[in-house]
Design a protein around this motif. Sequence first.
Motif, short mmCIF file in Angstrom:
data_model
loop_
_atom_site.label_atom_id
_atom_site.label_comp_id
_atom_site.label_asym_id
_atom_site.label_seq_id
_atom_site.Cartn_x
_atom_site.Cartn_y
_atom_site.Cartn_z
N ALA A 27 0.84 -1.21 0.00
CA ALA A 27 0.00 0.00 0.00
C ALA A 27 0.87 1.26 0.00
O ALA A 27 0.62 2.21 -0.75
CB ALA A 27 -0.93 -0.01 1.21
N ASP A 28 1.90 1.26 0.83
CA ASP A 28 2.80 2.42 0.90
C ASP A 28 3.48 2.67 -0.44
O ASP A 28 3.55 3.82 -0.92
CB ASP A 28 3.86 2.22 1.98
CG ASP A 28 3.27 2.25 3.39
OD1 ASP A 28 2.14 2.73 3.55
OD2 ASP A 28 3.97 1.78 4.32
N THR A 30 2.50 1.72 -3.39
CA THR A 30 1.49 2.14 -4.37
C THR A 30 1.20 3.63 -4.23
O THR A 30 1.16 4.38 -5.22
CB THR A 30 0.19 1.34 -4.18
OG1 THR A 30 0.46 -0.05 -4.37
CG2 THR A 30 -0.87 1.78 -5.18
N ASN A 31 1.03 4.08 -2.99
CA ASN A 31 0.71 5.48 -2.74
C ASN A 31 1.87 6.41 -3.09
O ASN A 31 1.65 7.53 -3.56
CB ASN A 31 0.29 5.66 -1.29
CG ASN A 31 -1.01 4.95 -0.97
OD1 ASN A 31 -1.80 4.66 -1.87
ND2 ASN A 31 -1.24 4.64 0.29
N GLU A 32 3.08 5.93 -2.89
CA GLU A 32 4.25 6.74 -3.24
C GLU A 32 4.34 6.98 -4.74
O GLU A 32 4.97 7.94 -5.20
CB GLU A 32 5.52 6.04 -2.74
CG GLU A 32 5.67 6.08 -1.23
CD GLU A 32 6.70 5.07 -0.72
OE1 GLU A 32 7.43 4.48 -1.56
OE2 GLU A 32 6.78 4.88 0.50
N GLY A 35 -0.85 6.22 -6.34
CA GLY A 35 -2.09 5.50 -6.06
C GLY A 35 -2.71 5.99 -4.77
O GLY A 35 -2.08 6.75 -4.02
N LYS A 36 -3.94 5.60 -4.52
CA LYS A 36 -4.62 6.02 -3.31
C LYS A 36 -5.36 4.84 -2.72
O LYS A 36 -6.56 4.66 -2.92
CB LYS A 36 -5.60 7.16 -3.62
CG LYS A 36 -4.92 8.44 -4.12
CD LYS A 36 -5.94 9.52 -4.42
CE LYS A 36 -5.25 10.79 -4.92
NZ LYS A 36 -6.23 11.88 -5.23
N ILE A 37 -4.61 4.01 -1.99
CA ILE A 37 -5.21 2.84 -1.35
C ILE A 37 -4.77 2.78 0.10
O ILE A 37 -3.81 3.44 0.51
CB ILE A 37 -4.82 1.53 -2.07
CG1 ILE A 37 -3.32 1.25 -1.92
CG2 ILE A 37 -5.23 1.57 -3.54
CD1 ILE A 37 -2.91 -0.12 -2.45
N ASP A 38 -5.51 2.01 0.90
CA ASP A 38 -5.13 1.81 2.29
C ASP A 38 -4.88 0.33 2.54
O ASP A 38 -4.98 -0.50 1.62
CB ASP A 38 -6.21 2.35 3.23
CG ASP A 38 -7.59 1.74 2.99
OD1 ASP A 38 -7.67 0.70 2.29
OD2 ASP A 38 -8.58 2.29 3.50
N VAL A 62 -1.74 3.14 -10.51
CA VAL A 62 -0.86 4.31 -10.45
C VAL A 62 -0.76 4.97 -11.83
O VAL A 62 -0.91 4.31 -12.86
CB VAL A 62 0.54 3.92 -9.93
CG1 VAL A 62 0.42 3.29 -8.55
CG2 VAL A 62 1.23 2.95 -10.87
#
Length: 213
Positions: A27-28, A30-32, A35-38, A62
């Motif tokens: 998740a981290d 992906t967000n970096e 992306g926007k996931i938890d 992404v």
Amino acid sequence: MKLYKCVIFDCDGVLVDSEPLSNQVLADMTNELGGKIDLEYALTHFKGGSMQSCYDKIAKLVPQPLPNNFKEMYRERSFELFKKALKPIDGVPQLLEELNLPFGVASSGTKEKIIHNLALTGLSPYFETNIFSCYEIQKWKPDPDVFLWAAKTMGYHPEECVVIEDSLTGVTAARAGGFDVFGFVAHDYNNELPAVATHTFQHMQELREYLVN
């Protein structure tokens, strides 16, 4: 309940509590990359899948191509987190200590990862050489080959074995190979296992009733 001669465990989420850790890393990362996931999203969509399947899903989340070394970065970051926080699933050491049937571990992870995680959690002595990685045969769940390989190597037919799994992918693979499968549903976030597993259970101590004579 049927009497079994051999037990085949999945590793992540069954023997070691790695799924929340590894999926947080995914998740981290992906967000970096935009992306926007938890963690809940990662556990719902990535849990039980091969690294390649996770990679393919993340690539669609992404806005930019994934780095060429994405998989290597993931392994490095997850290994570092495991060193700090990885623990065995509650009740597993006690179960393995009491289990008087032959058993092994069959996982979608690399053999290096399986050995690393078992060592970190103090479970290595229980498995010795009975460690089977999908990478060794280049076949991944839901293909049943890793379970068939494990059973054959340990000297048993599928109908003599029970597989312990926590993901739909893993349960599907084992059933396709002709195995009975006990589904560990403590983290069955999508409530998928009861419909496909031979039997489901919430706590490792429940397995004593079926596996410890």
